[in-house]
Design an enzyme around this catalytic site. Structure first.
Site, PDB file in Angstrom:
ATOM      1  N   ASP A 117       0.847  -1.198   0.000  1.00 21.75           N
ATOM      2  CA  ASP A 117       0.000   0.000   0.000  1.00 21.75           C
ATOM      3  C   ASP A 117       0.888   1.255   0.000  1.00 21.75           C
ATOM      4  O   ASP A 117       1.074   1.881   1.032  1.00 21.75           O
ATOM      5  CB  ASP A 117      -0.887  -0.069   1.258  1.00 21.75           C
ATOM      6  CG  ASP A 117      -1.830   1.105   1.413  1.00 21.75           C
ATOM      7  OD1 ASP A 117      -2.075   1.825   0.430  1.00 21.75           O
ATOM      8  OD2 ASP A 117      -2.331   1.305   2.540  1.00 21.75           O
ATOM      9  N   LYS A 164       0.566   3.728  -2.581  1.00 18.51           N
ATOM     10  CA  LYS A 164      -0.211   4.833  -3.175  1.00 18.51           C
ATOM     11  C   LYS A 164       0.644   5.717  -4.089  1.00 18.51           C
ATOM     12  O   LYS A 164       0.783   6.918  -3.862  1.00 18.51           O
ATOM     13  CB  LYS A 164      -0.840   5.696  -2.079  1.00 18.51           C
ATOM     14  CG  LYS A 164      -1.774   4.937  -1.139  1.00 18.51           C
ATOM     15  CD  LYS A 164      -2.429   5.882  -0.143  1.00 18.51           C
ATOM     16  CE  LYS A 164      -3.472   5.232   0.733  1.00 18.51           C
ATOM     17  NZ  LYS A 164      -2.960   4.253   1.707  1.00 18.51           N
ATOM     18  N   ASP A 178       2.704   9.946  -9.571  1.00 18.07           N
ATOM     19  CA  ASP A 178       3.836  10.665 -10.169  1.00 18.07           C
ATOM     20  C   ASP A 178       3.601  10.708 -11.678  1.00 18.07           C
ATOM     21  O   ASP A 178       2.537  10.284 -12.148  1.00 18.07           O
ATOM     22  CB  ASP A 178       5.151   9.935  -9.802  1.00 18.07           C
ATOM     23  CG  ASP A 178       6.348  10.878  -9.747  1.00 18.07           C
ATOM     24  OD1 ASP A 178       6.479  11.735 -10.654  1.00 18.07           O
ATOM     25  OD2 ASP A 178       7.165  10.744  -8.816  1.00 18.07           O
ATOM     26  N   THR A 224     -10.322   8.946   2.445  1.00 20.92           N
ATOM     27  CA  THR A 224     -11.432   9.130   3.396  1.00 20.92           C
ATOM     28  C   THR A 224     -11.121  10.217   4.425  1.00 20.92           C
ATOM     29  O   THR A 224     -12.010  10.685   5.118  1.00 20.92           O
ATOM     30  CB  THR A 224     -11.754   7.807   4.134  1.00 20.92           C
ATOM     31  OG1 THR A 224     -10.536   7.237   4.581  1.00 20.92           O
ATOM     32  CG2 THR A 224     -12.465   6.838   3.221  1.00 20.92           C
ATOM     33  N   ARG A 238      -6.033  -1.892  13.877  1.00 26.92           N
ATOM     34  CA  ARG A 238      -6.028  -1.929  15.343  1.00 26.92           C
ATOM     35  C   ARG A 238      -6.957  -2.946  15.998  1.00 26.92           C
ATOM     36  O   ARG A 238      -6.572  -3.499  17.048  1.00 26.92           O
ATOM     37  CB  ARG A 238      -6.264  -0.509  15.890  1.00 26.92           C
ATOM     38  CG  ARG A 238      -5.023   0.360  15.705  1.00 26.92           C
ATOM     39  CD  ARG A 238      -5.331   1.822  15.747  1.00 26.92           C
ATOM     40  NE  ARG A 238      -6.098   2.242  14.571  1.00 26.92           N
ATOM     41  CZ  ARG A 238      -6.488   3.479  14.349  1.00 26.92           C
ATOM     42  NH1 ARG A 238      -6.199   4.424  15.218  1.00 26.92           N
ATOM     43  NH2 ARG A 238      -7.160   3.776  13.258  1.00 26.92           N
TER      44      ARG A 238
HETATM   45  O1  C5P Z   1      -6.343   0.440  12.516  1.00 25.25           O
HETATM   46  P1  C5P Z   1      -7.330   0.577  11.403  1.00 25.25           P
HETATM   47  O2  C5P Z   1      -8.226  -0.635  11.226  1.00 25.25           O
HETATM   48  O3  C5P Z   1      -8.099   1.879  11.446  1.00 25.25           O
HETATM   49  O4  C5P Z   1      -6.386   0.627  10.095  1.00 25.25           O
HETATM   50  C1  C5P Z   1      -6.896   0.837   8.806  1.00 25.25           C
HETATM   51  C2  C5P Z   1      -5.805   0.749   7.778  1.00 25.25           C
HETATM   52  O5  C5P Z   1      -6.357   1.110   6.514  1.00 25.25           O
HETATM   53  C3  C5P Z   1      -4.624   1.681   8.008  1.00 25.25           C
HETATM   54  O6  C5P Z   1      -3.463   1.024   7.487  1.00 25.25           O
HETATM   55  C4  C5P Z   1      -4.968   2.892   7.186  1.00 25.25           C
HETATM   56  O7  C5P Z   1      -3.826   3.569   6.735  1.00 25.25           O
HETATM   57  C5  C5P Z   1      -5.690   2.236   6.001  1.00 25.25           C
HETATM   58  N1  C5P Z   1      -6.596   3.138   5.283  1.00 25.25           N
HETATM   59  C6  C5P Z   1      -7.677   3.769   5.877  1.00 25.25           C
HETATM   60  N2  C5P Z   1      -8.478   4.607   5.133  1.00 25.25           N
HETATM   61  C7  C5P Z   1      -8.222   4.801   3.837  1.00 25.25           C
HETATM   62  C8  C5P Z   1      -7.150   4.170   3.218  1.00 25.25           C
HETATM   63  C9  C5P Z   1      -6.339   3.327   3.978  1.00 25.25           C
HETATM   64  O8  C5P Z   1      -7.923   3.574   7.065  1.00 25.25           O
HETATM   65  N3  C5P Z   1      -9.025   5.561   3.135  1.00 25.25           N
END
Ligand code: C5P
Length: 245
Positions: free
Chosen positions: A67, A69, A72, A132, A224
């Site tokens: 991931d 992203k 460029d 988001t 988490r």
């Molecule tokens: O800990 P949690 O479940 O919130 O982690 C969500 C994961 O998804 C993290 O790695 C975060 O960077 C990723 N993510 C997100 N929202 C996005 C894109 C990626 O929470 N729009």
């Protein structure tokens, strides 16, 4: 030992390895032993642990979503995509905001890597739509994109599908609209997942694993609720059971 149906659903669970180094990530991986989930490696871990750690995950048999992203000029993204494909990851992503030429270049980079090494398999190339973390006020007032976030997400998803990408990262709330616009085979990868009754942390519009899967998510990203659990394996199994409904 988990049975075949559970094992298939586990492959739709992406565990976010949001750790500062590979030692910390390895500790979690040890605790999850026996669960054939996808592993998501983001910037924090990759910029520290690098390609070697991705190879280590692959040698342990995990599917890997890198991931990073990318965003460029097309030529640079093509080279980046080619290097990523050589690592043998199963999925990686680029920003749809880079435009269709940039997204096509990512696919070309993958094809070049595959043409030079028959042992490689084709990774899924996924687009980031509207982050988001950006709400309508930021998108309209700062970035200058008019309209609703939902409309922007669907427009980016259609652009990605037209450029030959395999899917998008999106909110679970947007998955159904994306499938309607881009077809059921266009993958949706959805973070913002919280099992019933768990803490939202800094996520605002969350969905449970079951709601996400029934709402059209192909893969759910969970950090988490697993990484901070006192028993991560038990938490992961509970999530997979919620996914199965
Ligand atoms: O800990 P949690 O479940 O919130 O982690 C969500 C994961 O998804 C993290 O790695 C975060 O960077 C990723 N993510 C997100 N929202 C996005 C894109 C990626 O929470 N729009």
């Amino acid at each position: 030992m988990i049975h075949a149906q559970t094992s298939r659903m586990a492959q739709r669970l992406m565990v976010a390895l949001d750790y500062p180094d590979e030692q910390a990530a390895r500790r979690l991986i040890g605790k999850l032993e026996g669960i054939p989930c996808y592993m998501k490696v983001g910037m924090q871990l990759f910029y520290q642990a690098g390609p070697q750690f991705v190879r280590e995950l692959k040698s342990l048999g995990y599917s890997v979503f890198l991931d990073l992203k990318m965003h460029d000029i097309p030529n640079t993204v093509k080279g980046g995509a080619s290097s990523i494909a050589k690592l043998g990851v199963d999925m990686f992503n680029v920003h749809a905001a880079g435009g269709s030429a940039m997204m096509q270049a990512a696919v070309q980079g993958v094809e070049e890597a595959l043409a030079n090494d028959a042992s490689l398999s084709r990774p899924l190339v996924i687009a980031v739509t509207q982050l988001t973390s950006t709400d309508a006020a930021t998108m309209n007032g700062e970035i200058g994109i008019p309209g609703s976030v939902e409309d922007a997400v669907v427009r980016y998803a259609k652009l990605a599908a037209g450029a030959g990408l395999d899917g998008v990262v999106a909110s679970p709330l947007e998955a159904a609209g994306i499938k309607d616009a881009c077809g059921k085979d266009f993958r949706t990868v959805t973070p913002g997942i919280r099992p019933a009754g768990s803490a939202a942390d800094d996520q605002s519009r969350t969905r449970t694993p079951g709601e996400a899967i029934s709402g059209g998510s192909d893969y759910i990203v969970v950090g988490r609720p697993i990484t901070a659990a006192s028993d991560p394996k038990e938490a992961a199994i509970r999530i997979i059971e919620e996914m199965m409904g």
